[in-house]
Scaffold this active site. Structure first.
Site, PDB file in Angstrom:
ATOM      1  N   ASP A 208       0.852  -1.195   0.000  1.00 25.52           N
ATOM      2  CA  ASP A 208       0.000   0.000   0.000  1.00 25.52           C
ATOM      3  C   ASP A 208       0.882   1.236   0.000  1.00 25.52           C
ATOM      4  O   ASP A 208       2.107   1.144   0.063  1.00 25.52           O
ATOM      5  CB  ASP A 208      -0.904   0.001   1.235  1.00 25.52           C
ATOM      6  CG  ASP A 208      -0.094  -0.049   2.529  1.00 25.52           C
ATOM      7  OD1 ASP A 208       0.362   1.021   2.976  1.00 25.52           O
ATOM      8  OD2 ASP A 208       0.118  -1.155   3.072  1.00 25.52           O
ATOM      9  N   ASP A 210       0.845   3.531   2.431  1.00 28.68           N
ATOM     10  CA  ASP A 210       0.720   4.087   3.775  1.00 28.68           C
ATOM     11  C   ASP A 210      -0.472   5.041   3.762  1.00 28.68           C
ATOM     12  O   ASP A 210      -1.533   4.682   3.256  1.00 28.68           O
ATOM     13  CB  ASP A 210       2.032   4.758   4.209  1.00 28.68           C
ATOM     14  CG  ASP A 210       2.152   4.841   5.726  1.00 28.68           C
ATOM     15  OD1 ASP A 210       1.819   3.835   6.392  1.00 28.68           O
ATOM     16  OD2 ASP A 210       2.574   5.881   6.245  1.00 28.68           O
TER      17      ASP A 210
END
Length: 289
Positions: A208, A210
């Site tokens: 991802d 973050d």
């Protein structure tokens, strides 16, 4: 010297397929029980040990991972090379979910974990200027090439305590520091591997962005798990390719990882605590006798 590869699997990587004569082995250490039993066997003719960092079923928080016991147990089983796999968030636009990063630096922001095997009557200071083995890291990068994944050679890992993900302000702060990825488990693991004189490589699986990226929402666990599933297959393919690249025999490490304690122990021999020396039998027996 006989090579034995140790693998620490992170989130999403809980076993290795294809091991011959595979068996889960209980290992006792002076530092308590490791995260789980250790899966031992051979892969491509090379002995291998696999330890799920969070335990099978993912039962340990990052702070609860018994890092010292894990490294001691793998060293006690005779591992010479250690490859760690971990899930991370990206702090860079060009490190996208699904990418793999062969790390070369760390910034440690953890605060609640024992970070050394030494102390209590035996003091040592090892160098962490270059915290991974360049030769082993290169082998990991080469083993990733056939997978078709985007592979970044080099990257700085920001280790946070967790278990919560970072705030948006923290995420942007870490980006301003020049960090590339963020996670919760590479430290103190890398520190302890150096103290145990193990060649150590760390491969991060990006799941991802973050929470800093305006085009992506805050970290969503369901999204992370979906990307983890894809990344786990890439990591397992990398592990499967390492025996052919590394070979069954091992020369002294060109980076000096296997001699990290040569000039590190500061405590005079007659002042070393006997109980501490007994705990250090596996990780530092070469220099402490």
């Amino acid at each position: 010297m006989q090579r034995k590869i140790g693998v620490i699997g992170g989130s999403g990587v809980y076993q290795i397929e294809g091991l011959q004569d595979a068996a889960w082995t209980v290992v006792e250490t002076p530092w308590g029980a490791p995260s789980d039993e250790i899966l031992t066997g051979t892969l491509g003719g090379v002995p291998m040990c696999f330890l799920p960092r969070h335990g099978r079923g993912h039962v340990h928080l990052p702070t609860e991972v018994p890092f010292r016991a894990n490294i001691d147990a793998l060293k006690r089983l005779g591992c010479t090379d250690l490859i760690a796999v971990s899930a991370v968030g990206s702090l860079r636009e060009d490190f996208a979910p699904g990418d793999m990063v062969v790390l070369d630096q760390f910034i440690d922001r953890t605060c609640a974990r024992p970070a050394s095997f030494f102390g209590e009557g035996c003091v040592a200071h090892v160098s962490l200027a270059d915290p991974v083995c360049a030769a082993l890291s290169e082998a990991c990068a080469r083993a990733l090439q056939p997978t078709g994944a985007t592979v970044h050679r080099g990257g700085t890992y920001l280790a946070i305590e967790g278990p919560q993900f970072s705030t948006r302000a923290e995420s942007n702060l870490y980006r301003s520091w020049g960090c590339d990825v963020i996670g919760m488990t590479a430290m103190p693991e890398a520190r302890l591997a150096r103290e145990a004189e193990l060649c150590y490589a760390s491969v991060a699986m990006v799941t991802d962005y973050d929470c800093w990226h305006e085009g992506h929402g805050a970290v969503d666990v369901a999204q992370v798990i979906a990307v983890l599933t894809r990344n786990a297959g890439t990591a397992k393919a990398m592990i499967a390719g390492l025996p052919d690249l590394l070979g069954a025999t091992r020369a002294p490490c060109p980076c000096g990882c296997d001699r990290a304690l040569d000039h590190a122990v500061m405590t005079a021999p007659d002042r070393r605590d006997r109980a501490t020396l007994a705990r250090l039998d596996a990780v530092a027996g070469r220099v402490l006798g």
